[in-house]
Motif scaffolding. Sequence first.
Motif, PDB file in Angstrom:
ATOM      1  N   GLN A  97      -3.087   0.398  -3.893  1.00 28.20           N
ATOM      2  CA  GLN A  97      -2.782  -0.925  -3.367  1.00 28.20           C
ATOM      3  C   GLN A  97      -2.294  -1.758  -4.539  1.00 28.20           C
ATOM      4  O   GLN A  97      -2.908  -1.768  -5.602  1.00 28.20           O
ATOM      5  N   GLU A 149       4.347   6.959   2.263  1.00 28.67           N
ATOM      6  CA  GLU A 149       4.259   5.897   3.265  1.00 28.67           C
ATOM      7  C   GLU A 149       4.015   4.568   2.556  1.00 28.67           C
ATOM      8  O   GLU A 149       3.211   4.482   1.626  1.00 28.67           O
ATOM      9  N   LEU A 172       0.879  -1.161   0.000  1.00 30.98           N
ATOM     10  CA  LEU A 172       0.000   0.000   0.000  1.00 30.98           C
ATOM     11  C   LEU A 172       0.918   1.212   0.000  1.00 30.98           C
ATOM     12  O   LEU A 172       1.821   1.311   0.842  1.00 30.98           O
ATOM     13  N   ASN A 218      -2.043  13.496  -2.751  1.00 27.50           N
ATOM     14  CA  ASN A 218      -3.001  12.949  -1.777  1.00 27.50           C
ATOM     15  C   ASN A 218      -3.688  11.690  -2.291  1.00 27.50           C
ATOM     16  O   ASN A 218      -4.907  11.559  -2.222  1.00 27.50           O
ATOM     17  N   SER A 219      -2.888  10.757  -2.789  1.00 30.40           N
ATOM     18  CA  SER A 219      -3.464   9.522  -3.316  1.00 30.40           C
ATOM     19  C   SER A 219      -2.844   8.298  -2.654  1.00 30.40           C
ATOM     20  O   SER A 219      -1.771   8.361  -2.064  1.00 30.40           O
ATOM     21  N   THR A 220      -3.564   7.190  -2.779  1.00 23.12           N
ATOM     22  CA  THR A 220      -3.136   5.909  -2.226  1.00 23.12           C
ATOM     23  C   THR A 220      -3.428   4.840  -3.263  1.00 23.12           C
ATOM     24  O   THR A 220      -4.466   4.880  -3.924  1.00 23.12           O
ATOM     25  N   SER A 234       1.045   5.481  -0.122  1.00 23.36           N
ATOM     26  CA  SER A 234       0.318   6.743   0.019  1.00 23.36           C
ATOM     27  C   SER A 234       1.299   7.899  -0.139  1.00 23.36           C
ATOM     28  O   SER A 234       2.411   7.844   0.389  1.00 23.36           O
ATOM     29  N   ASP A 262       1.553  12.503  -0.546  1.00 21.80           N
ATOM     30  CA  ASP A 262       0.834  13.770  -0.408  1.00 21.80           C
ATOM     31  C   ASP A 262       1.175  14.745  -1.529  1.00 21.80           C
ATOM     32  O   ASP A 262       0.626  15.833  -1.601  1.00 21.80           O
TER      33      ASP A 262
END
Length: 92
Positions: A56, A83, A24, A52-54, A26, A28
């Motif tokens: 998987q 992250e 995962l 600001n995306s994530t 993430s 900013d």
Amino acid sequence: DMTTAAAISPAPTGTQKIVLDDVLISVDTAMSVILQEETSATIFAKFWMGANSTIQVTPRGKFKLAVADKKLMGKTSVAGNVEFTLLNHSEA
């Protein structure tokens, strides 16, 4: 700032290789994120991510590093907060 590659996995069990099961990511800041092998810088995947995306990533096949005793590294195209949540295991 991960514009220089940094380890995102622990070291594998001695003489074994890291296998990526799930990750995962993430961020900013808009950036590209690269997953690569320690030392050789062999690129396994590159993702373009908006601010600001994530995402998987669950590999469909075996995503196994080519060389034993190496970590999976992360690298970004620009400085920003990133992250990683990584699920992996070691195998021969």
